[in-house]
Design a protein around this motif. Structure first.
Motif, short mmCIF file in Angstrom:
data_model
loop_
_atom_site.label_atom_id
_atom_site.label_comp_id
_atom_site.label_asym_id
_atom_site.label_seq_id
_atom_site.Cartn_x
_atom_site.Cartn_y
_atom_site.Cartn_z
N MET A 21 0.82 -1.27 0.16
CA MET A 21 0.14 0.12 -0.07
C MET A 21 1.02 1.30 0.04
O MET A 21 1.85 1.26 0.84
CB MET A 21 -0.80 0.08 1.12
CG MET A 21 -1.91 0.94 1.50
SD MET A 21 -1.23 2.10 2.72
CE MET A 21 -2.60 3.51 2.34
N GLU A 53 4.01 1.88 2.70
CA GLU A 53 5.59 1.79 1.91
C GLU A 53 6.20 3.00 1.96
O GLU A 53 7.39 2.99 1.35
CB GLU A 53 5.41 0.99 0.59
CG GLU A 53 4.91 -0.11 0.60
CD GLU A 53 4.38 -0.92 -0.83
OE1 GLU A 53 4.85 -0.10 -1.70
OE2 GLU A 53 4.05 -1.83 -0.70
N GLU A 73 -0.64 -4.11 -7.67
CA GLU A 73 -0.33 -4.12 -6.34
C GLU A 73 -1.23 -5.17 -5.65
O GLU A 73 -2.36 -5.13 -5.90
CB GLU A 73 -0.43 -2.83 -5.86
CG GLU A 73 0.66 -1.93 -6.13
CD GLU A 73 0.90 -0.65 -4.94
OE1 GLU A 73 0.05 -0.35 -4.48
OE2 GLU A 73 1.89 -0.23 -5.08
N ASP A 95 -1.93 -6.88 -1.80
CA ASP A 95 -1.43 -6.82 -0.24
C ASP A 95 -2.51 -7.87 0.49
O ASP A 95 -3.14 -8.65 -0.03
CB ASP A 95 -1.63 -5.35 -0.08
CG ASP A 95 -3.00 -4.76 0.17
OD1 ASP A 95 -4.03 -5.61 -0.35
OD2 ASP A 95 -3.34 -3.59 0.28
N ASP A 96 -2.51 -7.74 1.63
CA ASP A 96 -3.20 -8.64 2.61
C ASP A 96 -4.70 -8.44 2.66
O ASP A 96 -5.37 -9.15 3.20
CB ASP A 96 -2.86 -8.46 4.09
CG ASP A 96 -2.85 -6.80 4.73
OD1 ASP A 96 -3.34 -6.09 3.99
OD2 ASP A 96 -2.49 -6.77 5.83
N TYR A 109 -7.35 2.73 -1.81
CA TYR A 109 -7.03 2.46 -0.53
C TYR A 109 -7.87 3.39 0.44
O TYR A 109 -7.87 4.28 0.09
CB TYR A 109 -5.41 2.64 -0.14
CG TYR A 109 -4.30 1.61 -0.94
CD1 TYR A 109 -4.08 0.52 -0.62
CD2 TYR A 109 -4.07 2.19 -2.21
CE1 TYR A 109 -3.28 -0.30 -1.20
CE2 TYR A 109 -3.18 1.50 -2.89
CZ TYR A 109 -2.55 0.23 -2.42
OH TYR A 109 -1.85 -0.52 -3.41
#
Length: 297
Positions: free
Chosen positions: A1, A5, A24, A26-27, A240
């Motif tokens: 994210m 980062e 990208e 991510d979790d 995000y």
């Protein structure tokens, strides 16, 4: 994210994109793909649309994306002939099932939204999109529209931004994709946020004490990539969303945001829905900066 980062900046200028960093993961991968799956099952016409004649360009996107995902993220994807699997979600798609709408499948594979832009006499226009996470706009109202019409609600776009944006689109090379960040402050953490999701009177409930929990920082990581064969441009948007209190760990960023809000014209404050909460927001950000200064002394 981007925020985690350390890449998140208030600057919205375009930057060169390493093709390896195009997508990208991510979790939140399972959450995003699961939400997309629900939206595409229950509100398909709202989150996917395409114009006739764009199938070849859509297929080019899908093939480019599949090649990238299988090479870059072999731990997340497997391909068995004409079947593609997202390992973490146990979703399996039969590629030929999407022959008439390849972009529909492409959008299901990643956390990003995907928007396909085609050159026309009126400039680049939106001809297909998998848009599960819009912010206060409807795909069907923008489909087929050129950039100037899509961005008509943005204050000063036609006067100040239309020409530079058109120039970027016209000069973009398939070998040199670019990216930028955009930010908003919203009253909900929901990813799917069309206009009707907005609640009347929400701004009256915000104060300096609860702003960190009731307001959310919504960051869009946007990329532009020209397709080598069709010449169309793929615009990706990775969204995000975090409670605004995430800035409490970064007073410098809070100060930068406050300065941007102070300098922002009234028309832009209205467009971003910040004007009704401007003073409360600045008060909250000021408290973060003050607390950070005390901690550093």
């Amino acid at each position: 994210m981007p925020f985690a980062e350390g890449k998140w900046q208030m600057s919205m200028s375009l930057k060169a994109l390493d093709p390896q960093d195009w997508i990208e993961i991510d979790d939140q991968f399972v959450k995003y793909l699961s939400q997309k799956d629900i939206l595409l099952k229950t509100r398909h016409s709202e989150v996917f649309a395409s114009l006739p004649g764009t199938e070849a360009s859509q297929k080019e996107v899908l093939e480019l994306l599949l090649d990238h995902l299988l090479k870059r993220f072999p731990q997340h994807y497997r391909r068995h002939g004409q079947r593609i699997e997202a390992i973490a979600t146990h979703q399996v798609w039969h590629i030929p099932d999407f022959e008439s709408a390849p972009l529909d499948l492409a959008g299901r594979l990643v956390q990003e939204d995907l928007l396909l832009m085609e050159r026309s006499r009126q400039g680049y226009r939106l001809v297909a999109a998998s848009l599960c996470f819009p912010l206060r706009w409807r795909l069907r109202e923008k489909l087929g529209c050129p950039l100037t019409q899509i961005h008509a609600p943005v204050p000063g776009y036609s006067e100040k931004l239309a020409h530079p944006v058109d120039s970027v689109f016209n000069r973009l090379k398939s070998s040199h994709p670019v990216w930028r960040l955009n930010w908003s402050i919203v009253e909900s953490p929901e990813l799917f946020f069309p206009p009707e999701k907005a609640k009347l009177g929400w701004e009256a409930t915000i104060n300096c004490q609860n702003a960190g929990d009731k307001l959310f920082l919504r960051v869009e990581r946007q990329t532009l990539r020209r397709l080598a064969t069709s010449g169309d441009i793929l615009f990706t948007v990775r969204t995000y969303v975090h409670p605004l209190r995430v800035l409490e760990d970064n007073p410098q960023m809070a100060e930068s945001l406050a300065e941007m809000i102070k300098q922002m014209p009234v028309e832009m404050l209205e467009y971003k829905n910040i004007l009704p909460i401007r003073q409360v927001l600045l008060g909250y950000l000021k408290s973060i900066v003050k607390t950070g200064a005390i901690a550093n002394n």
